[in-house]
Design an enzyme around this catalytic site. Sequence first.
Site, PDB file in Angstrom:
ATOM      1  N   CYS A   1       0.785  -1.227   0.000  1.00  0.00           N
ATOM      2  CA  CYS A   1       0.000   0.000   0.000  1.00  0.00           C
ATOM      3  C   CYS A   1       0.825   1.290   0.000  1.00  0.00           C
ATOM      4  CB  CYS A   1      -1.051   0.014   1.091  1.00  0.00           C
ATOM      5  SG  CYS A   1      -0.733  -1.040   2.486  1.00  0.00           S
TER       6      CYS A   1
ATOM      7  N   ARG B   1       7.487 -11.149   4.610  1.00  0.00           N
ATOM      8  CA  ARG B   1       7.055 -11.015   6.005  1.00  0.00           C
ATOM      9  C   ARG B   1       7.772 -12.064   6.818  1.00  0.00           C
ATOM     10  NH1 ARG B   1       0.458 -10.433   5.222  1.00  0.00           N
ATOM     11  NH2 ARG B   1       0.596  -8.657   3.798  1.00  0.00           N
TER      12      ARG B   1
ATOM     13  N   GLN C   1       1.317 -10.740  -3.818  1.00  0.00           N
ATOM     14  CA  GLN C   1      -0.103 -10.455  -3.659  1.00  0.00           C
ATOM     15  C   GLN C   1      -0.646  -9.899  -4.957  1.00  0.00           C
ATOM     16  OE1 GLN C   1       0.273  -7.734  -0.233  1.00  0.00           O
ATOM     17  NE2 GLN C   1      -1.074  -9.155   0.838  1.00  0.00           N
TER      18      GLN C   1
ATOM     19  N   ASP D   1      -2.516  -7.493  -5.588  1.00  0.00           N
ATOM     20  CA  ASP D   1      -3.029  -6.367  -4.837  1.00  0.00           C
ATOM     21  C   ASP D   1      -3.660  -5.348  -5.783  1.00  0.00           C
ATOM     22  OD1 ASP D   1      -3.402  -4.921  -2.537  1.00  0.00           O
ATOM     23  OD2 ASP D   1      -1.314  -5.105  -1.910  1.00  0.00           O
TER      24      ASP D   1
ATOM     25  N   HIS E   1      -5.208  -1.023  -5.340  1.00  0.00           N
ATOM     26  CA  HIS E   1      -5.710   0.063  -4.507  1.00  0.00           C
ATOM     27  C   HIS E   1      -6.653   0.880  -5.362  1.00  0.00           C
ATOM     28  CE1 HIS E   1      -1.960  -1.228  -2.549  1.00  0.00           C
ATOM     29  NE2 HIS E   1      -2.761  -1.173  -1.497  1.00  0.00           N
TER      30      HIS E   1
ATOM     31  N   LYS F   1     -12.533  -5.245   7.016  1.00  0.00           N
ATOM     32  CA  LYS F   1     -12.329  -5.957   5.756  1.00  0.00           C
ATOM     33  C   LYS F   1     -13.353  -7.051   5.536  1.00  0.00           C
ATOM     34  CE  LYS F   1      -8.938  -9.063   7.826  1.00  0.00           C
ATOM     35  NZ  LYS F   1      -7.717  -9.827   7.628  1.00  0.00           N
TER      36      LYS F   1
ATOM     37  N   HIS G   1      -8.156  -1.350  -0.301  1.00  0.00           N
ATOM     38  CA  HIS G   1      -7.086  -2.298  -0.614  1.00  0.00           C
ATOM     39  C   HIS G   1      -7.820  -3.586  -0.940  1.00  0.00           C
ATOM     40  CE1 HIS G   1      -4.095  -0.339   2.251  1.00  0.00           C
ATOM     41  NE2 HIS G   1      -5.239   0.124   2.699  1.00  0.00           N
TER      42      HIS G   1
END
Length: 634
Positions: free
Chosen positions: A332, A361, A379, A381, A383, A462, A508
Site C-alpha cells: 500500500c 514477512r 499479492q 493487490d 488500490h 475488511k 485495498h
Amino acid sequence: MITVTLKDGSTKQCEAGMTLYELALDLGPRLAKAACAGSVNGENVDLRTALTEDCTVEIFTFDTPEGKHAFWHSASHVLAQAVLRLFPGAKFAIGPAIANGFYYDFDMDTPFTAEDLPMIEEEMARIVKEALPIEQFHLSANKALELFKNQPYKQELIQKHAAAGEAISLYRQGEFTDLCAGPHLMDTSPIRAIKLTSATGAYWHGDSRLPMLSRIYGTAYPKQGELDAYLAMLEEAKKRDHRKLGKELELFALLDEGPGFPFFLPNGMVVRNNLLDYWREVHHRYGYSEIATPIVLNQELWHRSGHWDHYKNNMYTTKVDEGDYAIKPMNCPGGMLVYKTKMHSYRDLPLRMAELGLVHRHEMSGALHGLMRVRAFTQDDAHIFMTPAQIKEEIIGVINLFDELYSRFGLAYNIELSTMPDDHMGDEAVWRMAEADLQEAMESIGRTFTVNPGDGAFYGPKLDFHLLDALGRTWQCGTVQLDFQMPERFELEYIAEDGKPHRPVMIHRAGLGSIERFIGILIEHFAGAFPTWLAPVQAKLVPISEAHHEYAERVRQQLDAAGIRVENDTRNEKMNYKIREAQLKKVPYILVMGDKEMEANTVAVRARKEANGGVKSVDDFIAMVQAEVANREL
RNA sequence: GCUGGUGUGGCUCAGGGGUAGAGCAGCGCACUCGUAAUGCGCAGGUCGACAGUUCGAAUCUGUCCACCAGCUCCA
C-alpha cells in the site's frame, strides 16, 4: 397456550412449558430423533429447554452448523469423561467444538501419545452406550469452586466468569461434570461413530508463556458411514497435499537455503504465468491499470504508513548507503506514492491501480507450510482511490470481480466481515462507518456473510473471502479492506467539482490473495490435474516405436507452432511405460502414434478425462485444444 | 518462537558402534513394441551441520539447521 413461530414462518399453538424436544417430536419423530439442539428467539439452547412464552424457535439437526456444534461439544465432554475414568489424576482445561470435530486439553504428567487414543476411544464408546442424560444446572461461584477443588484450570475459569458477573453454568452426564455454557445433546447415545485423530501439545490460553497442555483432537458422527466418509476425505487430502504433488510434478521447491522462500520450477512457472495472464485479462476488463513498486523502501515511509508501529515485528530491514530501509511487507505505501506522483481530478476517480507485489514477512519458523504459509509471496493487490459517494459501487465491483475469478476454477466461497481490532488507527466512528459501507454493499447485491468481530486490519475493516475446494476445505484468499487512514496519513487529494482539494477514500483488495498460496490451493483442488489451459504439458506424444519418431517430431512441431505445450517422448521405452508415466504426470492429452496414424496423418487421443478419445487428424486435435484453452475450460 | 517427532544417493525408504543398502528415476546395451511399469548392465551417498564420547561414530551424547504434527499467526 403460547404461539410458537417456526423457521419457515408458520406458527403453532403449544402448551406453555412444552420443551423443544417435545415440540420436535410433535413436528415429526424423525426430526426429534435427528435433533441435536435448538434455538429460542435466536439463542442457542438445549432441547430440554421449556417454552414458556410466545417465541420463535428453530430445531438444529446434525446437518446444520449449530447441530454439529452441539454434537461435537457433547463428544468433547465424553472425551473428557473417558480420560478422567482412565486417568483419575488428569487436570482438564477446555474442550470446544471446532470446524470438523472437537478437542479437549488436559494437563498430564505424561502427555498423551497416539498409542493412548484407541483405549480412550473404547472408553468413550462405553460412555455412549450408557446413554447418560446430559443435564444443565447452575451453582454459585463458591460451590463451583468447591466442586472443582482439584481442577486449577476450571477454578481459573470459574473465577473469571464470576468476576465478569456471569452465571456459573455446568453440565452433568453420569459421574462427570463440566463447566460449560452449552448447548448439548440430551444424552450421550447419538455419538455413535467416534475417531480420535491426534494427540498434540497446546498452550493454556494459546499463550506460549503458560503451561503446555496435552490436547486430544477427535471427530464424531451419528453414523459410522459418515465418519468413514470424513476419514476417506482426510486420506484423499493427504494424497493431494500440494507439497507432495509440487515435488512429484516439479512445480516448486522449498530448499534449506531459503526457508519459507519458495523456488518456482519451470512447470510451476507455466501454471503461474497462465494464471496471471487470466488475472490481467479480468482486471483489464474491470478497468484496472497495473503498476509495480519497489521492494526496498526507506524506513521513514514505513513510519508514515503506520506499518512501523503496527507491523515491524514481521518486517525485514536493511541498510542502503548508511540509510535505514525496510523490505515491504505490504504494497500500500508504494501505491500511495504512485497516487501522489501527480494531481488528480474527481474525473479520474475511481482510480483502480493493481500491482502484483512481492512482499516479505517474517513469519515464525513453526508457522511455515509449503506454499500456503511462506515468508515471501506475491499479492495480487490493488488500490482503488475514490470519492466517498463511490464506495458502495466500488465494493460491489470488487465482489463481482472476485466472483468471476473464483468461479473460473470451480471454487465456491463464503464471505466474512472483520471489524475493528484492538490495535487500530483512527477513530471508532470512522471505523463503524466503513463497516457499514461494506455491509450495505453486500446486502445491496444479496450476498450473505458472517461477522468476525475484532479481526480487521489495523487501518480498516475488511471482507475476507474463504474459498471452498473440491474436498470442502476452506482457504482464506480474497480480502477487501476499506481504508480512511492511509489517505489521511499520506495527505492524498483530488480536486472536486468545487475546485477545492478533497481527501479520497481507498480500498485495498487482493483476489487470489497470494499467488503462491492460490497455486497451492489449485494443486490440491485439482489434485495436480490442472485444466488444460493451466497444465504445464498439455499434450504428450507417444510414438510406438522408433519407426514413428520422425512422424512424432513433425506432429510436435505442428502442435508447438499452434501454441500447444507439447513434449515428444522418444526414449527407448515401451509405449505402456510412457503412457503410464504421462498419466501419472496428469498430462491432459496423450497422443499415441504408430503405423496407422503415420499413414493417415492422425493421432490416437487418450484424454485424461476419457481414456479412449478416438483418432483425430492433427488439425482437428489442434482446433479442439485451442478452443478448450481459449475458453479456459475446467 | 514453543511442545513432540523426523533428517541415509534426484525420489520413496531399509539398516544401525567395526570400513554404506534396496526399489524407482538417470546413463549404456539389447528388444521395435497398439493404450498404466521389457530385460541386462553401469554410475551415483564424507548417512542434515558442527562438536564430544570411543581404538573405531551414519549408529551414542550435546548444540545448531531444516522439515513434519500441533500451538500462535495470517495472504
